[in-house]
Enzyme design. Structure first.
Site: not given
Length: 664
Positions: A415, A470
């Protein structure tokens, strides 16, 4: 004599003109798409669809620092036509195999440059090729899309930086929602990242993207005048510095005056115009995958896609247990038990298992005994995937991969790359190759669309580059996620599979939704969430909610846990971008048809004549009669039907549906 001299002069003039200007035409196999390439002062091409020009002549070029640029006064040295007609394997994508059928044209230019064009029935693509053996730098690539009219553009813009300052926008997470406006009304100061859709009228749309983006910066588009889009690339980083989210990023401090380094002969990324005459055709387009470089992995038997019980979205919130929930072994054993019970293949340990702000994956917090969790998962037939910040992974890539593979980890979710310059695009390929060496799958987050890497490295099982669920942990109801959900199957998904992370059991209407970090919810109905498991391509697919919420919803959980993540066949049956979509998928003798809706209530008809003949046991999940008031309301119906029957489905505002057909 004067007449003869005149004829000779005209012949000479014609020959001179022919030498100065070369024109070539390439048509799709069905003859309905055509591009005309003209080589004069610049190399130009257009696109004609069903006899109508939808892309006006647009330039192609590349400026280098070694004197071999082809931007002006290009000269043609030769050309070669050909065709491709093959069926390729497409493991872990939306179908087992895919037809790759097109006509090709390669134009050879001076100074060892080629430009290769491909004409498919559903798109036109080209790429630049250099045969220069000595290293050089690319200063700039000329990419532009000139349109005959001020078409409507649907585009997502860089979610960082200042208008008019492109440099400040190159560091972004590629997670923005879409603007739908005529080109002339788009913000000329911001960069749109690909894919971008342009509506050419009469049902025809162009989805602009790229493929095989390796060691070369990603392409952005910015409005240029009232009828044109111009390409922009991030410059090559000169100096990077550790920083950003929890010291896990490498932030660009200064740049070179070029965008890419070239060490020798190579191909450059494909510039792709996917063309559809109906929106459902756009959602079916596979050109990004087909144009990806073929697989570099000989053995892929170890790659096992599947579903993942995910911790971060639900904030590790479980209830009814006698231990403190959080980032600790007891909590993860609970997730593993849940996964085993429902046949879910993986549990992810998201951010928090390694010591914060150290960018060091070998410093594990004291509450976690990683080997114990991995061993517990193995004993219960559940694999472990680890989250890793970019710099924590990249700084010692082989050590990381070797160490954690030997422990038994099955893959990484990497990420916060948050860039797509040439260094970062190369990192994705390097990381995929290193991970494959140690039989590790990769899920890239905080990064651009896959752009064909999932064909080249099938262990790259998913990418983010989406304003996924998210975002509902913090977005207010000014964000229209439901409408966005009816756009991404046509736009973002054309760039490859995406880790959207659906599966919320707390669902809200437009009026009742609010952001919550610890107990998040989705916009839209429960069946909207179930429908997304059918509509979205996601070979490694998250169950975003907490196990205790799923335990309270056994019917929905059983459906989600059983749905495949890879398919024998995928076909979109109906839809309109920004309004709704209906998708059919097949795995062995089981079929799924599902769909999602925007905020307008809608009645649709599912015509089961698309199924092979026979009788099917059917499970139908559809919006309940009160789903417009209470978004968790749904109805499950189990029945038998014969292929050919029509099914009437009502979709509530923000609604959806999912149907499972099991052939008897």
């Amino acid at each position: 004599m004067k007449k003869t001299l005149g004829i000779m002069l005209l012949s000479f003039m014609a020959a001179t003109y022919s030498f100065a200007q070369k024109q070539f035409t390439l048509s799709s196999p069905d003859g309905n798409l055509k591009t005309t390439i003209t080589a004069d002062k610049q190399l130009m091409y257009n696109i004609i669809c069903d006899g109508r020009e939808i892309l006006a002549p647009s330039p192609i070029g590349m400026k280098t620092d070694n004197g071999t640029s082809f931007t002006d006064n290009v000269k043609v040295k030769g050309n070669k036509k050909g065709k491709i007609d093959e069926t390729i394997n497409s493991p872990f994508y939306r179908s087992k195999t895919m037809e790759n059928k097109c006509n090709t044209l390669t134009i050879k230019l001076n100074n060892n440059w080629d430009v290769e064009f491909r004409a498919y029935n559903n798109g036109i693509a080209y790429r630049i090729i250099t045969e220069n053996k000595k290293p050089f730098n690319v200063i700039e690539e000329t990419v532009a899309y000139n349109f005959p009219e001020d078409y409507v553009e649907t585009a997502a813009y860089a979610d960082a930086g200042r208008s008019g300052d492109f440099t400040s926008q190159f560091g972004n997470s590629f997670e923005a929602t879409y603007n739908v406006k005529p080109i002339s009304q788009q913000d000329h100061g911001f960069l749109a990242f690909l894919p971008v859709v342009v509506d050419a009228g009469n049902g025809v749309k162009l989805c602009l993207s790229e493929s095989h983006l390796e060691s070369y910066p990603g392409l952005y588009l910015t409005a240029s005048g009232n009828k044109s889009l111009k390409g922009v690339n991030a410059p090559y980083p000169k100096e990077v510095k550790q920083g950003g989210h929890n010291e896990l990023e490498m932030l660009v401090q200064s740049t070179e005056n070029y965008i890419a380094k070239v060490e020798g002969p190579r191909t450059f990324p494909w510039r792709v115009a996917m063309i559809s005459r109906s929106d459902k055709e756009m959602a079916d387009n596979n050109l990004t995958y087909l144009l990806g470089d073929p697989s570099r992995l000989k053995d892929i038997s170890w790659i096992k896609p599947g579903k993942v019980a995910w911790d971060w979205w639900n904030d590790w919130n479980i209830e009814g247990v006698d231990f403190r929930a959080g980032i600790n072994n007891d909590t993860y054993k609970y997730y593993i038990d849940f996964a085993e019970k429902h046949g879910i293949e993986y549990v992810i340990l998201d951010e928090g298992w390694a010591v914060n702000k150290k960018a060091d994956l070998f410093q594990v917090i004291p509450e976690i005994d990683l080997q114990e969790i991995i061993n517990y998962g193995k004993a219960h037939h559940v694999g472990i995937i680890l989250w890793a910040g970019y710099w924590a992974f990249a700084r010692d890539m082989e050590h990381v991969c070797k160490h954690f593979a030997e422990m038994g980890v099955k893959g990484f979710k990497v990420d916060f790359m948050n860039r797509d310059d040439a260094l970062m695009t190369q990192f994705l390929y390097d990381a995929a190759e290193m991970a494959a060496k140690y039989h590790l799958m990769m899920d890239y987050h905080g990064i651009f669309k896959p752009a064909g890497i999932n064909r080249t490295y099938p262990n790259v099982i998913n990418c983010e580059a989406v304003h996924g669920l998210e975002q509902m942990k913090w977005r207010t109801n000014e964000t229209d996620q439901v409408t966005y959900d009816t756009q991404i199957p046509y736009i973002r998904q054309a760039g490859g599979p995406m880790d959207y992370t659906q599966g919320a059991m707390r669902n809200a209407t437009r009026e009742s939704y609010y952001p919550s970090n610890s107990e998040p919810m989705s916009q839209g109905t429960r069946c909207h969430q179930l429908g997304l498991y059918v509509v979205l391509d996601s070979p490694i697919n998250m169950l975003c909610d907490t196990p205790t919420n799923y335990n309270k919803e056994p019917e929905c959980t059983e459906f989600i846990a059983a749905i495949p993540t890879t398919w024998d066949m995928t076909k979109n049956l109906d839809g309109e971008i920004g309004k709704y979509i209906v998708t059919m998928r097949q795995k062995d003798n089981t079929f799924y048809i599902g769909g999602v809706n925007n905020w307008d209530a809608r009645d649709i008809v599912v015509d089961t004549s698309v199924l092979p003949s026979g009788t099917y046991k059917v499970e139908i999940f559809q919006d309940g009669i009160n789903a417009d008031r209470k978004a968790t309301d749904y109805k499950k119906v189990t029945t038998n039907i014969k292929a050919g029957e029509k099914m009437n489905i009502h979709l509530a505002p923000g609604g959806g549906f999912a149907i499972k057909f099991i052939k008897q």
